[in-house]
Structure formats: C-alpha cells, structure tokens
Write a protein that holds these residues in place. Sequence first.
Motif, PDB file in Angstrom:
ATOM      1  N   SER A  42       6.631   7.470  -1.167  1.00  0.00           N
ATOM      2  CA  SER A  42       6.186   7.322   0.037  1.00  0.00           C
ATOM      3  C   SER A  42       6.545   6.108   0.744  1.00  0.00           C
ATOM      4  O   SER A  42       6.982   5.093   0.120  1.00  0.00           O
ATOM      5  N   ILE A  43       6.393   6.001   2.242  1.00  0.00           N
ATOM      6  CA  ILE A  43       6.925   4.867   2.874  1.00  0.00           C
ATOM      7  C   ILE A  43       5.790   4.498   3.811  1.00  0.00           C
ATOM      8  O   ILE A  43       5.027   5.461   3.945  1.00  0.00           O
ATOM      9  N   ARG A  44       5.783   3.266   4.568  1.00  0.00           N
ATOM     10  CA  ARG A  44       5.094   2.740   5.419  1.00  0.00           C
ATOM     11  C   ARG A  44       5.959   2.389   6.746  1.00  0.00           C
ATOM     12  O   ARG A  44       6.805   1.899   6.635  1.00  0.00           O
ATOM     13  N   ILE A  45       5.715   3.100   7.792  1.00  0.00           N
ATOM     14  CA  ILE A  45       6.410   2.791   9.137  1.00  0.00           C
ATOM     15  C   ILE A  45       5.530   2.021   9.994  1.00  0.00           C
ATOM     16  O   ILE A  45       4.141   2.636  10.210  1.00  0.00           O
ATOM     17  N   THR A  46       5.866   0.866  10.550  1.00  0.00           N
ATOM     18  CA  THR A  46       5.098   0.109  11.399  1.00  0.00           C
ATOM     19  C   THR A  46       5.797  -0.051  12.617  1.00  0.00           C
ATOM     20  O   THR A  46       6.769  -0.516  12.598  1.00  0.00           O
ATOM     21  N   LEU A  47       5.281   0.205  13.733  1.00  0.00           N
ATOM     22  CA  LEU A  47       6.154   0.048  14.975  1.00  0.00           C
ATOM     23  C   LEU A  47       5.012  -0.666  15.978  1.00  0.00           C
ATOM     24  O   LEU A  47       3.722  -0.281  16.193  1.00  0.00           O
ATOM     25  N   LYS A  48       5.247  -1.900  16.093  1.00  0.00           N
ATOM     26  CA  LYS A  48       4.226  -2.589  16.924  1.00  0.00           C
ATOM     27  C   LYS A  48       5.019  -3.690  18.014  1.00  0.00           C
ATOM     28  O   LYS A  48       6.151  -4.105  17.475  1.00  0.00           O
ATOM     29  N   PRO A  49       4.194  -3.897  18.869  1.00  0.00           N
ATOM     30  CA  PRO A  49       4.790  -4.940  19.859  1.00  0.00           C
ATOM     31  C   PRO A  49       5.061  -6.242  19.205  1.00  0.00           C
ATOM     32  O   PRO A  49       4.287  -6.715  18.219  1.00  0.00           O
ATOM     33  N   ILE A  50       6.120  -7.076  19.441  1.00  0.00           N
ATOM     34  CA  ILE A  50       6.421  -8.187  18.924  1.00  0.00           C
ATOM     35  C   ILE A  50       5.391  -9.201  19.189  1.00  0.00           C
ATOM     36  O   ILE A  50       5.209  -9.981  18.361  1.00  0.00           O
ATOM     37  N   SER A  51       4.665  -9.149  20.276  1.00  0.00           N
ATOM     38  CA  SER A  51       3.675 -10.073  20.590  1.00  0.00           C
ATOM     39  C   SER A  51       2.217  -9.956  19.562  1.00  0.00           C
ATOM     40  O   SER A  51       1.537 -10.701  19.592  1.00  0.00           O
ATOM     41  N   PHE A  52       2.219  -8.787  19.158  1.00  0.00           N
ATOM     42  CA  PHE A  52       1.173  -8.539  18.070  1.00  0.00           C
ATOM     43  C   PHE A  52       1.622  -9.432  16.970  1.00  0.00           C
ATOM     44  O   PHE A  52       2.376  -9.208  16.053  1.00  0.00           O
ATOM     45  N   LYS A  53       0.603 -10.504  16.576  1.00  0.00           N
ATOM     46  CA  LYS A  53       0.593 -11.282  15.427  1.00  0.00           C
ATOM     47  C   LYS A  53       0.426 -11.094  14.062  1.00  0.00           C
ATOM     48  O   LYS A  53       0.752 -11.609  13.145  1.00  0.00           O
ATOM     49  N   GLU A  54      -0.625 -10.144  14.040  1.00  0.00           N
ATOM     50  CA  GLU A  54      -1.120  -9.556  12.667  1.00  0.00           C
ATOM     51  C   GLU A  54      -0.016  -8.980  11.991  1.00  0.00           C
ATOM     52  O   GLU A  54       1.009  -8.642  12.568  1.00  0.00           O
ATOM     53  N   LYS A  55       0.031  -8.924  10.504  1.00  0.00           N
ATOM     54  CA  LYS A  55       1.183  -8.198   9.860  1.00  0.00           C
ATOM     55  C   LYS A  55       1.223  -6.861  10.111  1.00  0.00           C
ATOM     56  O   LYS A  55       2.349  -6.355  10.257  1.00  0.00           O
ATOM     57  N   TYR A  56       0.005  -6.189  10.181  1.00  0.00           N
ATOM     58  CA  TYR A  56      -0.032  -4.782  10.608  1.00  0.00           C
ATOM     59  C   TYR A  56      -1.218  -4.357  11.162  1.00  0.00           C
ATOM     60  O   TYR A  56      -2.179  -5.274  11.075  1.00  0.00           O
ATOM     61  N   PRO A  57      -1.054  -3.460  12.143  1.00  0.00           N
ATOM     62  CA  PRO A  57      -2.359  -3.061  13.078  1.00  0.00           C
ATOM     63  C   PRO A  57      -3.386  -2.401  12.032  1.00  0.00           C
ATOM     64  O   PRO A  57      -2.934  -1.981  10.969  1.00  0.00           O
ATOM     65  N   TYR A  58      -4.530  -2.810  12.269  1.00  0.00           N
ATOM     66  CA  TYR A  58      -5.517  -2.459  11.617  1.00  0.00           C
ATOM     67  C   TYR A  58      -5.999  -0.758  11.818  1.00  0.00           C
ATOM     68  O   TYR A  58      -5.835  -0.294  12.685  1.00  0.00           O
ATOM     69  N   THR A  59      -5.911   0.105  10.649  1.00  0.00           N
ATOM     70  CA  THR A  59      -6.279   1.408  10.632  1.00  0.00           C
ATOM     71  C   THR A  59      -7.112   1.550   9.401  1.00  0.00           C
ATOM     72  O   THR A  59      -6.608   1.170   8.163  1.00  0.00           O
ATOM     73  N   PRO A  60      -8.350   2.093   9.307  1.00  0.00           N
ATOM     74  CA  PRO A  60      -9.199   2.413   8.109  1.00  0.00           C
ATOM     75  C   PRO A  60      -8.629   3.613   7.291  1.00  0.00           C
ATOM     76  O   PRO A  60      -8.802   4.015   6.068  1.00  0.00           O
ATOM     77  N   ALA A  61      -7.286   4.426   7.911  1.00  0.00           N
ATOM     78  CA  ALA A  61      -6.710   5.320   7.261  1.00  0.00           C
ATOM     79  C   ALA A  61      -5.486   4.973   6.442  1.00  0.00           C
ATOM     80  O   ALA A  61      -5.111   5.742   5.301  1.00  0.00           O
ATOM     81  N   VAL A  62      -5.171   3.515   6.421  1.00  0.00           N
ATOM     82  CA  VAL A  62      -4.094   3.263   5.387  1.00  0.00           C
ATOM     83  C   VAL A  62      -4.883   2.019   4.642  1.00  0.00           C
ATOM     84  O   VAL A  62      -5.516   1.336   5.064  1.00  0.00           O
ATOM     85  N   VAL A  63      -4.415   2.228   3.150  1.00  0.00           N
ATOM     86  CA  VAL A  63      -5.037   1.305   2.165  1.00  0.00           C
ATOM     87  C   VAL A  63      -4.600  -0.231   2.574  1.00  0.00           C
ATOM     88  O   VAL A  63      -3.203  -0.290   2.558  1.00  0.00           O
ATOM     89  N   ASP A  64      -5.543  -0.975   2.590  1.00  0.00           N
ATOM     90  CA  ASP A  64      -4.952  -2.392   2.597  1.00  0.00           C
ATOM     91  C   ASP A  64      -4.593  -3.033   1.442  1.00  0.00           C
ATOM     92  O   ASP A  64      -5.319  -3.290   0.487  1.00  0.00           O
ATOM     93  N   LYS A  65      -3.424  -3.271   1.498  1.00  0.00           N
ATOM     94  CA  LYS A  65      -2.640  -3.761   0.224  1.00  0.00           C
ATOM     95  C   LYS A  65      -1.404  -4.210   0.325  1.00  0.00           C
ATOM     96  O   LYS A  65      -1.108  -4.591   1.433  1.00  0.00           O
TER      97      LYS A  65
END
Length: 132
Positions: A42-65
């Motif tokens: 499996s892979i994790r794909i993250t597409l986020k604006p450069i201005s977004f400073k958190e490592k990942y956008p929060y989503t309850p659907a993806v395990v925080d690890k």
Amino acid sequence: MNISRIFLLFFFQITAFSASAQKIVAAGQPAQLDIRAAGDQSIRITLKPISFKEKYPYTPAVVDKTYSSPVISLRQIAAPVKKKVGALNVEVLPSPLTIVVTNAKGESVQKLIFGDDGNLSFQLNDQPVLGM
C-alpha cells in the motif's frame, strides 16, 4: 562551436525544459505531491498546498502513524516520473496530474486523475474502494 555558444545553447535548453514543467496545484494554490510506502502493498498519497504546515492533513479515515520519507515528492512535473514504492510501481504523469499504480506483474492496481477543476477521479471496475 565556441564555449559561449555551447553555454547559450545549454541555457536555452534548460529554460525551455523548466518553462514546460506543470506546477502542481491543490485548492488553486501551489502544492506538493508526496507518495510514500504505507505498507508492503500500500501507498500513501498526499497532495496539499505548500502553505499547509502540518505534515499531513487530518482525516479520521487514515491511521495516525509514522510513515517513511516520500519516495516521490514533486512540486512540478514536466515528464513522467516512475518509481518503485514498497512492492508497487508508481508512475506520475502531467496534464492532467495522474498517478498510475501497478503491481510487480505490471497489472493495474489503481489510476487516479486530479482534474484541473479540483475533482479526483479513479477507476472502480468491479472492485471495492479501499483506503479512500
């Protein structure tokens, strides 16, 4: 050909290449696409604006690890990018931004298309949607 002509030709080739690169955009803002292994298959794909400073956008659907560093990390793309991510093969294509995932046998796993209008489309075939 003298050195100044060679340099000038080289400069124009670099300029032409960088001018044709497609900037990656999310929500109308310059963005970064990161693709990393999330497991062996499996892979994790993250597409986020450069201005977004958190490592990942929060989503309850993806395990925080803790995830490994991205194998693919792009802010612009001019030509296809192919890399092995975990046990999967990933290809990123420009115009429109497209991610093609295949297994070791070259069989299609998923194809994601990020439309210029902000929509995300993907193939369903007869398989369930997992991890979205």
